[in-house]
Design an enzyme around this catalytic site. Structure first.
Site, PDB file in Angstrom:
ATOM      1  N   CYS A  75       0.832  -1.209   0.000  1.00  0.00           N
ATOM      2  CA  CYS A  75       0.000   0.000   0.000  1.00  0.00           C
ATOM      3  C   CYS A  75       0.868   1.262   0.000  1.00  0.00           C
ATOM      4  O   CYS A  75       1.632   1.508   0.940  1.00  0.00           O
ATOM      5  CB  CYS A  75      -0.923  -0.018   1.214  1.00  0.00           C
ATOM      6  SG  CYS A  75      -1.696   1.562   1.592  1.00  0.00           S
ATOM      7  N   GLY A  76       0.726   2.085  -1.040  1.00  0.00           N
ATOM      8  CA  GLY A  76       1.503   3.323  -1.127  1.00  0.00           C
ATOM      9  C   GLY A  76       1.157   4.316  -0.043  1.00  0.00           C
ATOM     10  O   GLY A  76       2.034   4.992   0.513  1.00  0.00           O
ATOM     11  N   HIS A  77      -0.129   4.436   0.301  1.00  0.00           N
ATOM     12  CA  HIS A  77      -0.544   5.360   1.356  1.00  0.00           C
ATOM     13  C   HIS A  77       0.029   4.923   2.713  1.00  0.00           C
ATOM     14  O   HIS A  77       0.396   5.763   3.540  1.00  0.00           O
ATOM     15  CB  HIS A  77      -2.066   5.431   1.435  1.00  0.00           C
ATOM     16  CG  HIS A  77      -2.708   5.899   0.174  1.00  0.00           C
ATOM     17  ND1 HIS A  77      -2.381   7.087  -0.439  1.00  0.00           N
ATOM     18  CD2 HIS A  77      -3.666   5.331  -0.620  1.00  0.00           C
ATOM     19  CE1 HIS A  77      -3.106   7.240  -1.538  1.00  0.00           C
ATOM     20  NE2 HIS A  77      -3.885   6.185  -1.674  1.00  0.00           N
ATOM     21  N   CYS A  78       0.124   3.598   2.918  1.00  0.00           N
ATOM     22  CA  CYS A  78       0.702   3.084   4.170  1.00  0.00           C
ATOM     23  C   CYS A  78       2.185   3.430   4.250  1.00  0.00           C
ATOM     24  O   CYS A  78       2.691   3.800   5.313  1.00  0.00           O
ATOM     25  CB  CYS A  78       0.513   1.569   4.257  1.00  0.00           C
ATOM     26  SG  CYS A  78      -1.200   1.019   4.137  1.00  0.00           S
TER      27      CYS A  78
END
Length: 524
Positions: A75-78
């Protein structure tokens, strides 16, 4: 009977063997309880607990206040949140705040993601007092200090009790904005409402008092919430209604409105607050801050602002700074400054003054009133019509030719509204080209696209990308929004049926828009 024998007899009647490792029920032994190794420790990384289905219970027992992030390794946002989450953990540990931060690898722990209803990453949940069944969803900022402050206001007081003038002054000296609740009875619901609001208003510092001498000091005779600020008017009072009590929504709107400067400079730090202010009308003054004659206009702009507080947010945009995206949104060039624009962020309608009227307090006031009285019509951005707009299978539409093409009574027109930066739009582009190629010889079918970032339409606004709309032939200007699967076969069925297709879930949703809270989640 000897009283000393009673405990022994009771143990025999209950069955000592039924009390160890198993629960004895009416139908025999129940399933064994999960065991935890004596002295078992939950693994840590950078001060953050790494939890599993097995160790979550142990962590809840050991930590009365526990924040858990459900993340996915891909996950990029993570990944963007990770360093801020680690910094927040370090801040709270240094303060001995009594809060522990933890992580769960969601894809590796499907039982936990199901139990807590995790639908996207990252998802953060806050557990208190070992309560596993009702965690609080985290809705705060994604920066370290914001995360830490959100947690501080849940494990500690969200407002400081003030006993004397020295305490009030000390609090006011430390912050630009301080909110103090003056309540004659701290046990009433008004006080509870005030503290509940203070838990989430992280950009303000809160205090409260019931001391008569402080009521007198600040000229108050009734329950009042006072916002003190080191700018503009210096103070704003919110009187508590005697009959209805303190309404959280009304107080929240009041604090947001009066905590804003009369004129806010637009930049990366202030833009989240500008859009979170819930003031729908924004009046923007575009100036070049490097020019003295432009800077002089700010005094008149600020002078016009007070009567419109709460109705219009006054914003200054420096065209000499990194604000090219704002200029593009309004269709402006830097050399057109100084100039005014008013936008309603709900309808996205934009307004410009007529002519080149000098910018004074009077002209700014007159422009606002003219917009609100319907005397100024909104303007819509449009690129010029390309000379070859209809030469390719996919036709190019802009604001200036949209009405003529889309509402042609002899044509069935299928339009993709896109943004150049939208990844979903780019992924769909080959299919859209193939669709146009397939129907290029059908004289009554037009496959087209419009860049919604550079062209605006009076007929409707586009809220997400890509948006697909079908304009069937005929005189009634009918518009059908396409919400089915985005592949060549389904598109073809849709066109062949004249726009009649059972609604199905779309393959990909509109491009998520950034916000001022935790930001978009990546779906499972």
């Amino acid at each position: 009977m000897d009283n000393q024998l009673l405990p022994v007899l009771l143990l025999l009647l209950l069955g000592v063997s039924g009390l160890c490792g198993q629960r004895q029920g009416p139908e025999g032994p129940s399933e064994e309880l999960p065991e935890e190794s004596p002295g078992e420790e939950v693994p840590k990384e950078d001060g953050i607990l790494l939890l599993s289905n097995h160790t979550l219970s142990l962590a809840l027992q050991e930590h009365p206040a526990l924040m858990v992030e459900f993340y996915a390794p891909w996950c990029g946002h993570c990944k963007a949140l990770a360093p801020e989450y680690s910094k927040a953990a370090a801040l709270l540990a240094a303060e001995s705040a009594g809060v522990m931060l933890a992580k769960v690898d969601g894809p590796a722990e499907p039982e936990l993601t199901k139990e807590f209803g995790v639908e996207g990453y990252p998802t953060l949940k806050f557990f208190q007092n070992g309560n596993r069944t009702h965690p609080e969803e985290y809705t705060g900022p994604q920066k370290a200090e914001g995360i830490a402050e959100w947690l501080r206001r849940r494990v500690g007081p969200s407002a400081i009790r003030l006993e004397d003038e020295e305490g009030v002054q000390a609090l006011m000296d430390t912050r630009d904005i301080v909110v103090i609740g003056f309540f004659q009875n701290l046990q009433e619901q008004n006080m509870a409402t005030f503290l509940a609001l203070a838990k989430d208003a992280l950009d303000m510092t809160f205090g409260f008092t019931d001391r008569p001498q402080l009521f007198h000091k600040f000229g108050l005779t009734k329950d009042t919430v006072v916002l003190f600020k080191k700018f503009d008017e210096g103070r704003a009072d919110f009187l508590v209604d005697d009959e209805l009590g303190l309404d959280m929504g009304d107080l929240s709107r009041f604090l947001v409105t009066h905590s804003m400067h009369l004129v806010t400079e637009f930049n990366s730090q202030t833009s989240p607050k500008i859009f979170a202010a819930r003031i729908l009308n924004h009046l923007l003054l575009f100036v070049n801050q490097t020019l003295p004659q432009h800077r002089e206009l700010l005094a008149d702009f600020r002078e016009a602002a007070p009567p419109f507080r709460g109705q219009v947010l006054f914003v200054m945009v420096d065209v000499a700074a990194d604000n090219g995206h704002v200029l593009q949104y309004f269709g402006l060039k830097a050399e057109e400054a100084p100039t005014l624009r008013l936008v309603n962020i709900e309808t996205t309608k934009k307004y410009a003054p007529t002519g080149r009227t000098p910018i004074t307090a009077a002209s700014v006031t007159a422009f606002c009133h003219a917009v609100f009285h319907g005397e100024v019509k909104p303007y819509f951005l449009s690129q010029e019509v390309p000379p070859d707009w209809d030469q390719r299978p996919v036709k190019t539409l802009v604001g200036k030719n949209f009405e003529k093409v889309a509402f042609d009574e002899t044509k069935n027109v299928f339009v993709k509204f896109y943004a150049p930066w939208c990844s979903h739009c780019r992924e769909m582009a080959p299919v859209w080209e193939a669709l146009a190629e397939k129907y290029k010889d059908h004289e009554d079918i037009v496959i087209a696209e419009l860049d919604s970032t550079a062209n605006e339409l009076e007929a409707f606004a586009v809220g997400g990308y890509p948006t697909l709309k079908f304009f069937p032939a005929g005189p009634d200007r009918k518009v059908i929004e396409y919400k089915s699967t985005r592949d060549l076969e389904t598109f073809s069925k849709f066109l062949d049926s004249g726009g009649d297709l059972p609604e199905e879930p779309a393959v990909s949703s509109p491009e998520p828009q950034a916000n001022s809270t935790l930001g978009p989640k990546e779906e499972l």
